[in-house]
Design a protein around this motif. Structure first.
Motif, mmCIF file in Angstrom:
data_model
loop_
_atom_site.group_PDB
_atom_site.id
_atom_site.type_symbol
_atom_site.label_atom_id
_atom_site.label_comp_id
_atom_site.label_asym_id
_atom_site.label_seq_id
_atom_site.Cartn_x
_atom_site.Cartn_y
_atom_site.Cartn_z
ATOM 1 N N LYS A 283 66.983 39.070 35.750
ATOM 2 C CA LYS A 283 66.312 40.367 35.795
ATOM 3 C C LYS A 283 64.927 40.346 35.149
ATOM 4 N N GLY A 284 64.649 39.376 34.329
ATOM 5 C CA GLY A 284 63.337 39.289 33.700
ATOM 6 C C GLY A 284 62.361 38.396 34.432
ATOM 7 N N TYR A 285 62.753 37.883 35.597
ATOM 8 C CA TYR A 285 61.914 36.919 36.309
ATOM 9 C C TYR A 285 60.577 37.541 36.734
ATOM 10 N N GLN A 286 60.637 38.720 37.368
ATOM 11 C CA GLN A 286 59.409 39.360 37.834
ATOM 12 C C GLN A 286 58.480 39.681 36.670
ATOM 13 N N LEU A 287 59.052 40.246 35.602
ATOM 14 C CA LEU A 287 58.227 40.642 34.464
ATOM 15 C C LEU A 287 57.576 39.429 33.802
ATOM 16 N N SER A 288 58.341 38.364 33.614
ATOM 17 C CA SER A 288 57.781 37.185 32.953
ATOM 18 C C SER A 288 56.630 36.591 33.761
ATOM 19 N N HIS A 289 56.766 36.533 35.080
ATOM 20 C CA HIS A 289 55.696 35.979 35.903
ATOM 21 C C HIS A 289 54.514 36.953 36.029
ATOM 22 N N SER A 290 54.784 38.243 35.936
ATOM 23 C CA SER A 290 53.688 39.209 35.902
ATOM 24 C C SER A 290 52.849 39.015 34.641
ATOM 25 N N LEU A 291 53.514 38.801 33.517
ATOM 26 C CA LEU A 291 52.800 38.567 32.250
ATOM 27 C C LEU A 291 52.040 37.243 32.286
ATOM 28 N N ILE A 292 52.628 36.232 32.930
ATOM 29 C CA ILE A 292 51.919 34.949 33.066
ATOM 30 C C ILE A 292 50.640 35.136 33.889
ATOM 31 N N ALA A 293 50.746 35.916 34.984
ATOM 32 C CA ALA A 293 49.580 36.148 35.845
ATOM 33 C C ALA A 293 48.468 36.858 35.080
ATOM 34 N N ILE A 294 48.820 37.920 34.377
ATOM 35 C CA ILE A 294 47.816 38.673 33.629
ATOM 36 C C ILE A 294 47.237 37.819 32.506
ATOM 37 N N GLY A 295 48.071 37.001 31.867
ATOM 38 C CA GLY A 295 47.587 36.116 30.810
ATOM 39 C C GLY A 295 46.611 35.076 31.330
ATOM 40 N N ARG A 296 46.868 34.565 32.535
ATOM 41 C CA ARG A 296 45.961 33.566 33.132
ATOM 42 C C ARG A 296 44.589 34.164 33.407
ATOM 43 N N GLY A 297 44.553 35.454 33.724
ATOM 44 C CA GLY A 297 43.283 36.079 34.090
ATOM 45 C C GLY A 297 42.318 36.219 32.932
ATOM 46 N N GLU A 298 42.854 36.293 31.702
ATOM 47 C CA GLU A 298 42.023 36.469 30.505
ATOM 48 C C GLU A 298 41.043 37.635 30.705
ATOM 49 N N VAL A 299 39.765 37.440 30.407
ATOM 50 C CA VAL A 299 38.815 38.556 30.434
ATOM 51 C C VAL A 299 38.223 38.772 31.825
ATOM 52 N N PHE A 300 37.753 37.729 32.485
ATOM 53 C CA PHE A 300 37.046 37.880 33.756
ATOM 54 C C PHE A 300 37.827 37.354 34.959
ATOM 55 N N GLY A 301 39.021 36.815 34.759
ATOM 56 C CA GLY A 301 39.838 36.369 35.860
ATOM 57 C C GLY A 301 39.466 35.002 36.395
ATOM 58 N N LEU A 332 40.838 41.095 32.590
ATOM 59 C CA LEU A 332 40.875 42.376 31.876
ATOM 60 C C LEU A 332 39.879 43.363 32.467
ATOM 61 N N VAL A 333 38.728 42.876 32.893
ATOM 62 C CA VAL A 333 37.705 43.749 33.454
ATOM 63 C C VAL A 333 38.229 44.456 34.705
ATOM 64 N N GLY A 334 38.870 43.705 35.587
ATOM 65 C CA GLY A 334 39.409 44.296 36.809
ATOM 66 C C GLY A 334 40.497 45.310 36.536
ATOM 67 N N VAL A 335 41.405 44.991 35.610
ATOM 68 C CA VAL A 335 42.492 45.922 35.273
ATOM 69 C C VAL A 335 41.922 47.201 34.667
ATOM 70 N N LEU A 336 40.928 47.073 33.788
ATOM 71 C CA LEU A 336 40.319 48.257 33.173
ATOM 72 C C LEU A 336 39.612 49.123 34.211
ATOM 73 N N CYS A 337 38.984 48.500 35.198
ATOM 74 C CA CYS A 337 38.336 49.275 36.260
ATOM 75 C C CYS A 337 39.357 50.106 37.033
ATOM 76 N N VAL A 338 40.508 49.504 37.342
ATOM 77 C CA VAL A 338 41.566 50.231 38.053
ATOM 78 C C VAL A 338 42.093 51.369 37.188
ATOM 79 N N ILE A 339 42.311 51.108 35.904
ATOM 80 C CA ILE A 339 42.811 52.149 34.997
ATOM 81 C C ILE A 339 41.832 53.311 34.915
ATOM 82 N N VAL A 340 40.536 52.999 34.789
ATOM 83 C CA VAL A 340 39.520 54.050 34.693
ATOM 84 C C VAL A 340 39.468 54.877 35.975
#
Length: 433
Positions: A283-301, A332-340
């Motif tokens: 059940k944690g497979y999707q979440l763990s890989h989602s966190l890995i993806a976001i972690g890989r992106g760092e600040v500018f992707g 992080l820049v892309g995620v913040l743009c979507v949030i804004v």
């Protein structure tokens, strides 16, 4: 003094009321040219003199349109990026490389046409349709549970086959509950302080929808519908004590649903520790890989198209976990743009609703604010799931994730709010509806 009246009877300048192609579309209807003019008599001859509303360009909220278009366009790009490698998987080998993209573009075209038609419908007409539309949504939720009628995908029965697309009745139910709850509060305004006459019937309607959604099962859609109903009741002026009582009952209800469902409990435990060996491949497979993806992106992707997690590691990358791909490719820049963008969009929907209420248009105001609750809360839940702040829940990112029904109903809802804003502008400039 020379008269400035229009010398042609019935030929008022209504086209100025809505600039551009929106104005031309609006004036297709019979009698539209007379809508924003006031008849007067000069020397015994009838003239159509321009009202204050048509003396200036009323238009519509262009910033709201562009914010919506920006989210739709970014969603189109990211859906293609997230799904481009699907055909490498033997499960999807029969699909074309561009199948998801073509379907998503088709959904956007259908949604655009539906939005143009929706903008032509007055808010008063939506108020008259609110109860029949609510009944239709319930009937469709029943139909999807009928064997050989609803489509079963991964153990969930949530779709109806409509030939060119699969339609998800829960998306219509979200739109219908916005209209129905707003109309309900207008009808119950005089007794809104009484629990049994004002709140209980609305609660019963939500329970009926909830039972049908949980039978699919679709707890995420039920949560969104419950929040929409609660939000409209609160904004409509329901007593604060009753509001907190409803909130407490909902929390208890959701707690009981989790406690009585082993797979929901397992999902909660997986959310608390997705890296545990018991959950990492479950059940944690999707979440763990989602966190890995976001972690890989760092600040500018890592750049557009450079995501690794979408290469069959992250399930549902083009639907529920689209934000994780955005985080990996744009950082992080892309995620913040979507949030804004979502924050601004939600705020603007609420502002349009407040403006309508100040003009004594309570139904219109509650509809716009209900749309704000819908878009804002669903985006908040999806982002929270992708970022590991909330348990995994099957909710798409509004206006962006792949899904024809969701895109269609989201855009129709925005078009209704644009119509509300247009009518607000007409009234504020002295015009008539």
């Amino acid at each position: 003094m020379k008269s400035t009246a229009n010398p042609v009877p019935g030929a008022g300048p209504a086209a100025q009321g809505t600039p551009g192609w929106f104005g031309r579309l609006r004036n297709w209807r019979p009698g539209a040219a007379q809508r924003d003019t006031v008849p007067v008599n000069v020397s015994g001859q009838p003239y159509m003199q321009p009202s204050n509303a048509s003396a200036r360009l009323l238009g519509f909220d262009q910033a709201l349109v562009w914010a919506t278009v920006a989210l739709l366009a970014l969603g189109l790009v990211m859906v293609y990026s997230a799904s481009i490698a699907m055909t490498d998987n033997p499960r999807f080998a029969h699909r074309s490389e561009y199948e998801i993209l073509v379907r998503h573009v088709a959904s956007l075209v259908i949604a655009f046409v539906a939005a143009l038609l929706t903008f032509q419908v007055s808010v008063d007409q939506w108020e008259r349709w609110s109860r029949p539309l609510f009944v239709v949504s319930i009937l469709l939720l029943v139909a999807v549970l009928v064997p050989h009628v609803g489509i079963n995908v991964n153990g969930a029965r949530r779709w109806l086959p409509l030939g060119i697309m699969r339609f998800q009745p829960s998306e219509l139910a979200k739109f219908a509950i916005v209209l129905y709850a707003a109309g309900y509060m207008v009808r119950k305004m005089e007794v809104k302080e009484r629990f049994f006459r004002a709140v209980l019937p609305m609660g019963a309607a939500v329970v009926v929808i909830g039972v049908l959604l949980l039978a699919e099962p679709d707890m995420g859609a039920f949560m969104v519908i419950a929040i929409i109903a609660m939000g409209i009741l609160f904004l409509g002026g329901v007593n604060a004590r009753m509001f907190f009582l409803i909130a407490a009952l909902l929390v208890v209800a959701f707690g009981l649903m989790v406690a009585m469902s082993p797979w929901r409990r397992e999902r909660i435990f997986a959310y608390l520790d997705p890296w545990d060996e018991k959950h990492a491949l479950g059940k944690g497979y999707q979440l763990s890989h989602s966190l890995i993806a976001i972690g890989r992106g760092e600040v500018f992707g890592v750049g557009l198209g450079g995501s690794v997690e979408k290469l069959h590691w992250l399930p549902e990358a083009h639907t529920d976990f689209l934000l994780a791909v955005i985080g990996e490719e744009f950082g992080l820049v892309g995620v913040l743009c979507v949030i804004v963008l979502f924050f601004w969009l939600t705020r603007r929907l609420i502002q349009i609703g407040r403006q309508a209420i100040r003009l004594d248009r309570v139904f219109a105001g509650l509809v716009a604010q209900g749309m704000g609750c819908w878009v804002g809360f669903q985006a908040f839940i999806n982002m929270g799931v992708n970022l590991g702040a909330l348990p995994t829940k099957g909710l798409t990112l509004p206006l962006m994730s792949y899904g024809g029904s969701a895109i269609l109903m989201n855009v129709i809802g925005i078009a209704v709010v644009l119509r509300i804003d247009y009518e607000n502008r007409v009234l504020m400039n002295g015009g008539r509806l």
